[in-house]
Design a protein around this motif. Structure first.
Motif, PDB file in Angstrom:
ATOM      1  N   LYS A  52      -3.178  27.415  20.963  1.00  0.00           N
ATOM      2  CA  LYS A  52      -3.903  26.259  20.408  1.00  0.00           C
ATOM      3  C   LYS A  52      -5.372  26.607  20.180  1.00  0.00           C
ATOM      4  O   LYS A  52      -5.941  26.342  19.117  1.00  0.00           O
ATOM      5  CB  LYS A  52      -3.790  25.077  21.382  1.00  0.00           C
ATOM      6  N   GLY A  53      -5.967  27.258  21.189  1.00  0.00           N
ATOM      7  CA  GLY A  53      -7.377  27.638  21.078  1.00  0.00           C
ATOM      8  C   GLY A  53      -7.618  28.646  19.977  1.00  0.00           C
ATOM      9  O   GLY A  53      -8.664  28.620  19.320  1.00  0.00           O
ATOM     10  N   GLY A  54      -6.649  29.549  19.753  1.00  0.00           N
ATOM     11  CA  GLY A  54      -6.783  30.544  18.696  1.00  0.00           C
ATOM     12  C   GLY A  54      -6.897  29.896  17.328  1.00  0.00           C
ATOM     13  O   GLY A  54      -7.771  30.251  16.527  1.00  0.00           O
ATOM     14  N   LYS A  55      -6.035  28.944  17.062  1.00  0.00           N
ATOM     15  CA  LYS A  55      -6.064  28.255  15.768  1.00  0.00           C
ATOM     16  C   LYS A  55      -7.350  27.452  15.593  1.00  0.00           C
ATOM     17  O   LYS A  55      -8.001  27.519  14.547  1.00  0.00           O
ATOM     18  CB  LYS A  55      -4.845  27.334  15.634  1.00  0.00           C
ATOM     19  N   GLU A  56      -7.721  26.702  16.620  1.00  0.00           N
ATOM     20  CA  GLU A  56      -8.896  25.829  16.502  1.00  0.00           C
ATOM     21  C   GLU A  56     -10.206  26.618  16.527  1.00  0.00           C
ATOM     22  O   GLU A  56     -11.153  26.295  15.796  1.00  0.00           O
ATOM     23  CB  GLU A  56      -8.872  24.777  17.610  1.00  0.00           C
ATOM     24  N   GLY A  57     -10.272  27.655  17.356  1.00  0.00           N
ATOM     25  CA  GLY A  57     -11.481  28.470  17.406  1.00  0.00           C
ATOM     26  C   GLY A  57     -11.713  29.202  16.098  1.00  0.00           C
ATOM     27  O   GLY A  57     -12.834  29.245  15.584  1.00  0.00           O
ATOM     28  N   ALA A  58     -10.640  29.774  15.525  1.00  0.00           N
ATOM     29  CA  ALA A  58     -10.765  30.487  14.264  1.00  0.00           C
ATOM     30  C   ALA A  58     -11.117  29.543  13.122  1.00  0.00           C
ATOM     31  O   ALA A  58     -11.931  29.882  12.251  1.00  0.00           O
ATOM     32  CB  ALA A  58      -9.467  31.223  13.951  1.00  0.00           C
ATOM     33  N   ALA A  59     -10.523  28.349  13.117  1.00  0.00           N
ATOM     34  CA  ALA A  59     -10.842  27.360  12.084  1.00  0.00           C
ATOM     35  C   ALA A  59     -12.312  26.965  12.155  1.00  0.00           C
ATOM     36  O   ALA A  59     -12.982  26.799  11.126  1.00  0.00           O
ATOM     37  CB  ALA A  59      -9.951  26.132  12.238  1.00  0.00           C
ATOM     38  N   HIS A  60     -12.820  26.837  13.369  1.00  0.00           N
ATOM     39  CA  HIS A  60     -14.250  26.538  13.551  1.00  0.00           C
ATOM     40  C   HIS A  60     -15.103  27.671  12.987  1.00  0.00           C
ATOM     41  O   HIS A  60     -16.103  27.431  12.297  1.00  0.00           O
ATOM     42  CB  HIS A  60     -14.546  26.342  15.034  1.00  0.00           C
ATOM     43  N   GLY A  61     -14.693  28.907  13.256  1.00  0.00           N
ATOM     44  CA  GLY A  61     -15.429  30.058  12.733  1.00  0.00           C
ATOM     45  C   GLY A  61     -15.431  30.096  11.224  1.00  0.00           C
ATOM     46  O   GLY A  61     -16.443  30.430  10.597  1.00  0.00           O
ATOM     47  N   ARG A  62     -14.288  29.758  10.610  1.00  0.00           N
ATOM     48  CA  ARG A  62     -14.212  29.723   9.135  1.00  0.00           C
ATOM     49  C   ARG A  62     -15.169  28.689   8.568  1.00  0.00           C
ATOM     50  O   ARG A  62     -15.872  28.936   7.577  1.00  0.00           O
ATOM     51  CB  ARG A  62     -12.786  29.408   8.669  1.00  0.00           C
ATOM     52  N   GLN A  63     -15.196  27.535   9.195  1.00  0.00           N
ATOM     53  CA  GLN A  63     -16.080  26.463   8.715  1.00  0.00           C
ATOM     54  C   GLN A  63     -17.543  26.882   8.837  1.00  0.00           C
ATOM     55  O   GLN A  63     -18.340  26.688   7.917  1.00  0.00           O
ATOM     56  CB  GLN A  63     -15.812  25.182   9.528  1.00  0.00           C
ATOM     57  N   VAL A  64     -17.879  27.489   9.967  1.00  0.00           N
ATOM     58  CA  VAL A  64     -19.261  27.931  10.194  1.00  0.00           C
ATOM     59  C   VAL A  64     -19.659  28.987   9.174  1.00  0.00           C
ATOM     60  O   VAL A  64     -20.694  28.878   8.506  1.00  0.00           O
ATOM     61  CB  VAL A  64     -19.426  28.497  11.627  1.00  0.00           C
ATOM     62  N   ILE A 121      -3.934  35.356  16.741  1.00  0.00           N
ATOM     63  CA  ILE A 121      -3.738  33.949  17.109  1.00  0.00           C
ATOM     64  C   ILE A 121      -4.553  32.984  16.246  1.00  0.00           C
ATOM     65  O   ILE A 121      -4.489  31.774  16.433  1.00  0.00           O
ATOM     66  CB  ILE A 121      -4.048  33.721  18.598  1.00  0.00           C
ATOM     67  N   GLY A 122      -5.302  33.513  15.304  1.00  0.00           N
ATOM     68  CA  GLY A 122      -6.077  32.678  14.393  1.00  0.00           C
ATOM     69  C   GLY A 122      -6.798  33.554  13.388  1.00  0.00           C
ATOM     70  O   GLY A 122      -6.912  34.768  13.580  1.00  0.00           O
ATOM     71  N   TYR A 123      -7.275  32.933  12.316  1.00  0.00           N
ATOM     72  CA  TYR A 123      -7.965  33.697  11.273  1.00  0.00           C
ATOM     73  C   TYR A 123      -9.353  33.111  11.033  1.00  0.00           C
ATOM     74  O   TYR A 123      -9.490  31.993  10.550  1.00  0.00           O
ATOM     75  CB  TYR A 123      -7.157  33.675   9.971  1.00  0.00           C
ATOM     76  N   GLY A 124     -10.377  33.898  11.402  1.00  0.00           N
ATOM     77  CA  GLY A 124     -11.750  33.518  11.125  1.00  0.00           C
ATOM     78  C   GLY A 124     -12.200  34.135   9.813  1.00  0.00           C
ATOM     79  O   GLY A 124     -11.402  34.626   9.025  1.00  0.00           O
TER      80      GLY A 124
END
Length: 328
Positions: free
Chosen positions: A259-271, A142-145
């Motif tokens: 929605k949370g998967g995309k936003e949570g993973a994007a946050h992880g990538r930024q961090v 659901i997202g890519y960190g």
């Protein structure tokens, strides 16, 4: 009879008047190998925050940290069976039992740099592999960190292709890692992540490979304080969610999970991408490790490229590799 009827009406009215906050909350369980400071844990915490805000109804997230529920390989198996773990960040290497193409998501030397890596994720070029994983393992990506650049931590300085020749290095379990490291002249071996420290300490291996967050969290610098800056990979760590759990959720919560998967993973990538260099600088300043320039990255990639192409053909991912290489 009349009294019973009155009691029933009063009970129904009381239930109808019960606020949403008093209704039983849905509970979802996540798992992380690391503590609160790690980018993966932060990504999953952000995932929970976004879902809660989006859903607006009772829901609890229980995030089991510090390998309380085992390692990533177990998390994926739990999600596939619909037990114990509902969501987790897992290395694609641990998905290979269900999809031989999965490790290609995180294969070494497929990204030129962080900008190239970012564009590949934004274009969702790994969707065919994610679809296969969902079909065969019943686990959704659901997202890519990720975002950390991986280098080789080793118990002696290595600066070029000649000095890494025959190096006993721990790699992830997917075949592509062993094959590419062999092509570069090293002697890769697969052991569990939590056994790497002791493996180096006891002389079973001399090195491992990881991004800064992993080197710091697992204290690999204590047994292998030389960091050869091979920059052989940039991590992609999918945020995965159990398909069996997902189908049990109400539709509005399903939408919030995506929605949370995309936003949570994007946050992880930024961090992770922003902290990567800072963590290495801090460890070096503290005298815990020394970064060693690696002179032959281009030569290493040249040695590895034929293996990557062959592997991509074997797993029917050659078209994906071509699209990745075409991204400017």
């Amino acid at each position: 009879m009349l009294k019973s009827r009155i009691r029933w009406i009063l009970g129904a009215a009381l239930l109808a008047a019960t606020p949403l906050s008093a209704q039983p909350a849905i509970e979802l369980h996540g798992a992380s190998q690391f503590n609160d400071d790690h980018a993966f844990t932060k990504a999953m915490a952000k995932f929970g925050e976004v879902v809660k805000a989006c859903y607006g109804k009772p829901i609890n997230f229980v995030l089991h940290k510090n390998s309380e529920l085992g390692l990533e390989k177990q998390y994926f198996e739990y999600m596939a069976s619909g037990k114990a773990v509902d969501y987790a960040i897992v290395s694609p290497a641990h998905m290979s039992t269900f999809s031989k193409a999965a490790p290609f998501i995180d294969a070494p030397f497929i990204f030129r740099d962080l900008a190239h890596w970012t564009k590949v994720i934004e274009l969702d070029l790994f969707k065919p592999i994610a679809d296969e994983i969902a079909k065969r393992a019943d686990v959704m990506l659901i997202g890519y960190g990720g975002g950390g650049t991986r280098n080789i931590f080793v118990n002696k300085p290595v600066r070029n292709m000649e000095e890494i020749k025959g190096l006993k290095v721990r790699v992830q379990g997917a075949p592509i890692w062993s094959r590419t490291f062999q092509a570069a002249g090293m002697a890769p071996t697969v052991i569990a992540y939590n056994e790497v420290y002791n493996g180096i300490q006891n002389g079973v291996i001399a090195a491992g490979e990881n991004e800064a967050a992993g080197v710091e969290a697992m204290r690999f610098y204590e047994v292998a304080p030389q960091l050869a800056m091979t920059e052989h990979a940039i991590t992609i760590r999918p945020l995965a969610f159990s398909g069996k759990t997902f189908r049990k959720l109400p539709k509005d919560l399903q939408d919030c999970v995506l929605k949370g998967g995309k936003e949570g993973a994007a946050h992880g990538r930024q961090v992770e991408s922003s902290e990567d260099t800072a963590k290495l600088e801090a460890l070096e300043k503290a005298g815990k490790l020394k970064r060693i320039p690696f002179a032959d990255r281009a030569a290493m990639k040249k040695a590895v490229d034929p293996v990557l192409i062959e592997y991509a053909k074997e797993i029917d991912a050659h078209g994906i590799l071509e699209k990745i290489n075409a991204v400017q």
